[in-house]
Design a protein around this motif. Sequence first.
Motif, PDB file in Angstrom:
ATOM      1  N   ARG A 222      -1.048  -2.315  15.352  1.00  0.00           N
ATOM      2  CA  ARG A 222       0.412  -2.385  15.436  1.00  0.00           C
ATOM      3  C   ARG A 222       0.786  -2.628  16.895  1.00  0.00           C
ATOM      4  N   PHE A 261       2.925   5.272  15.112  1.00  0.00           N
ATOM      5  CA  PHE A 261       1.688   4.720  14.558  1.00  0.00           C
ATOM      6  C   PHE A 261       1.131   5.571  13.423  1.00  0.00           C
ATOM      7  N   GLU A 264       0.850   3.732  10.069  1.00  0.00           N
ATOM      8  CA  GLU A 264      -0.320   2.905   9.800  1.00  0.00           C
ATOM      9  C   GLU A 264      -1.564   3.757   9.588  1.00  0.00           C
ATOM     10  N   SER A 314      -2.685   0.421  18.967  1.00  0.00           N
ATOM     11  CA  SER A 314      -1.234   0.272  18.993  1.00  0.00           C
ATOM     12  C   SER A 314      -0.755   0.077  20.425  1.00  0.00           C
ATOM     13  N   HIS A 324       1.068  -6.891  13.132  1.00  0.00           N
ATOM     14  CA  HIS A 324       1.103  -5.648  12.349  1.00  0.00           C
ATOM     15  C   HIS A 324       0.145  -5.828  11.175  1.00  0.00           C
TER      16      HIS A 324
END
Length: 449
Positions: A222, A261, A264, A314, A324
Amino acid sequence: MKEDFKLSRRDFIKSSALGTLGVLSTVGVPALLTGCSSPKKKVTVTVPEILASAPEGRPLKAGLVGCGGRGTGAACNFLDAGPGLQITALGDVFPDKLDACRKTLKDKGQEITDENCFLGFDAYQKVIDSGVDVVLLCTPPVFRPMHFEYAIEKGKHCFIEKPCAVDPVGAKRVLVTAKKADQQGLSVISGTIRRSQKDCIETYRRVAEGAIGDIVSAHVTRLGGALWYINRRPEWNDMEYMLRNWVNFCWTSGDLVVEQFVHEIDMMSWFMGDKTPVRAEATGGRQRRVTGDMYDFFSIEYVYDNGLRAHCTSRQINGCDTTHNVMVYGTQGYTNCFDTIYNLDGTIAWQYPKPAPEDPDQSMAVPDPYVQELIRLVTAIRTDTPVNDAEQHVKSTLMAMMGRQSAYTGKFVTWDEIMASEMKLGPETYEFGPVPGIPETPPVAGSPA
């Protein structure tokens, strides 16, 4: 103010099991979470039902704690979740935030009376005690454990925005409270939105049923721009500045890997069967962030007991390329976790059939997952079928903390260490005024304990 704001490795891995939260040892927190890693003989695929609206039923009144952008959004999402829903109470520490939220809700037809608008660090108690059925907890996450505990003590159903805490002590406190919610038959839904997103759910269902074979690795990225920040004004004391600029301080937000984050990390963990990593090996740093004490990039490798590794990275820096991806790989294929499953040669094995806007059949359209979270909560309440997803929320938050602490210290951090950690960030009491002990500088990996 505790000196452990320095985030030293010594303070992080104190050997005393769970410190002042003695109640945790009686509940058996490590056993509750590490049990997720036990081998399973057969996968049982359980996914939430996606509904266009919550069913009709008794009217439900909700109170909002935390009237910023996400809180105001969650309040609107609640109103959109079905018939007979009201927002009747608001709480925040800042009058301007409360007033802006109140105006937005008025534009949606919800008039909040003066008597039900509360200000101050104890506003959450007044909202919860105002006669509501449901509480939406959307403040900066440092307050989440305390607010959640009080709401469950008072018998309220809860929506708890991610992340559930900023430190291990807070996360484990949330887990204990979640077990109490189970005992009372209360419903709790977390802000881990992908688990309420229709295309993700259908992709997960197929992966869990074996569409890509046995999971062998994951790669999660990300990369985005910097989040907002606020420069300090002369009239603001330490507490006001830090709370208005909360996404830039670790004690208020948990740093970017915990605060953002975690979405994710949670999604990756979900598709991997919610296995528990044994260790996090991470690096990170700060190049461009202009306020606060946090990093602006992380790279984390999660290691599992079977040798499987998952890499998560990230970044929040303007002027860079963005992407992403949540990629999970198996012995027979791989998936982007959102809507596509691939064969090993890269060809598409299955793709979610999203309809075009002009298609007459919209049965596979993907409803707003932010609304769907609240539909799930209201449905559970009105059908008397309690749901509580707080345990997976806690686990994903602790995984994010493992990565953060590994990057901050320059040391590998194990699951056992995160579970035994007594790290608690933030002041002992919350009040406007000085907040000593938190220099506006980032941690330096490898520094002496």
